[in-house]
Design a protein around this motif. Structure first.
Motif, mmCIF file in Angstrom:
data_model
loop_
_atom_site.group_PDB
_atom_site.id
_atom_site.type_symbol
_atom_site.label_atom_id
_atom_site.label_comp_id
_atom_site.label_asym_id
_atom_site.label_seq_id
_atom_site.Cartn_x
_atom_site.Cartn_y
_atom_site.Cartn_z
ATOM 1 N N CYS A 1 0.764 -1.302 0.092
ATOM 2 C CA CYS A 1 -0.118 0.099 -0.027
ATOM 3 C C CYS A 1 0.996 1.351 0.053
ATOM 4 C CB CYS A 1 -0.915 0.004 1.360
ATOM 5 S SG CYS A 1 -0.216 0.206 2.698
ATOM 6 N N LYS B 1 0.013 7.067 1.491
ATOM 7 C CA LYS B 1 -1.450 7.595 1.677
ATOM 8 C C LYS B 1 -2.642 6.597 2.125
ATOM 9 C CE LYS B 1 -5.211 9.924 -1.132
ATOM 10 N NZ LYS B 1 -5.346 10.653 -2.425
ATOM 11 N N GLU B 2 -2.397 5.435 1.601
ATOM 12 C CA GLU B 2 -3.424 4.538 2.019
ATOM 13 C C GLU B 2 -3.120 4.086 3.837
ATOM 14 O OE1 GLU B 2 -4.535 1.682 -2.026
ATOM 15 O OE2 GLU B 2 -2.555 1.556 -0.780
ATOM 16 N N SER C 1 -4.886 6.566 5.811
ATOM 17 C CA SER C 1 -6.084 6.746 5.729
ATOM 18 C C SER C 1 -6.655 5.641 6.693
ATOM 19 C CB SER C 1 -6.802 6.074 4.338
ATOM 20 O OG SER C 1 -6.544 4.882 4.020
ATOM 21 N N CYS C 2 -5.771 4.839 7.314
ATOM 22 C CA CYS C 2 -6.074 3.652 8.262
ATOM 23 C C CYS C 2 -6.116 4.460 9.769
ATOM 24 C CB CYS C 2 -5.302 2.484 8.222
ATOM 25 S SG CYS C 2 -5.387 1.486 6.862
#
Length: 83
Positions: free
Chosen positions: A59, A62-63, A66-67
């Protein structure tokens, strides 16, 4: 002096052989139930070939953000963070 207690039950005492048979029957029943459960369970690991490991999905940063990972302030030790 206190009076001696006597048994009021009419049930005979179990012998060691009877206890061993009862335990063996219980274990056999439990193993059969577990085997039936495992046969009916959809184990996703059976779908992979033996010796093949699953690879984690890569990932982006940015991903990852997002968590909403916890912020590290650098004041705790590694053991405290694990707890």
């Amino acid at each position: 002096m206190a009076p001696k207690r006597t048994s009021t039950s009419a049930a005979p005492a179990m012998t060691r052989a009877a206890i061993r048979k009862l335990v063996a029957d219980s274990v056999a029943t439990a193993l059969e139930a577990q085997a039936a459960t495992m046969a009916n369970f959809d184990n996703t690991n059976r779908n992979t070939r033996q010796g093949e490991a699953r690879v984690a999905r890569k990932c982006s940063y940015k991903e990852f953000l997002s968590c909403q990972p916890f912020n590290f302030k650098g004041t705790e030790g590694a053991v405290d963070l694990i707890r």
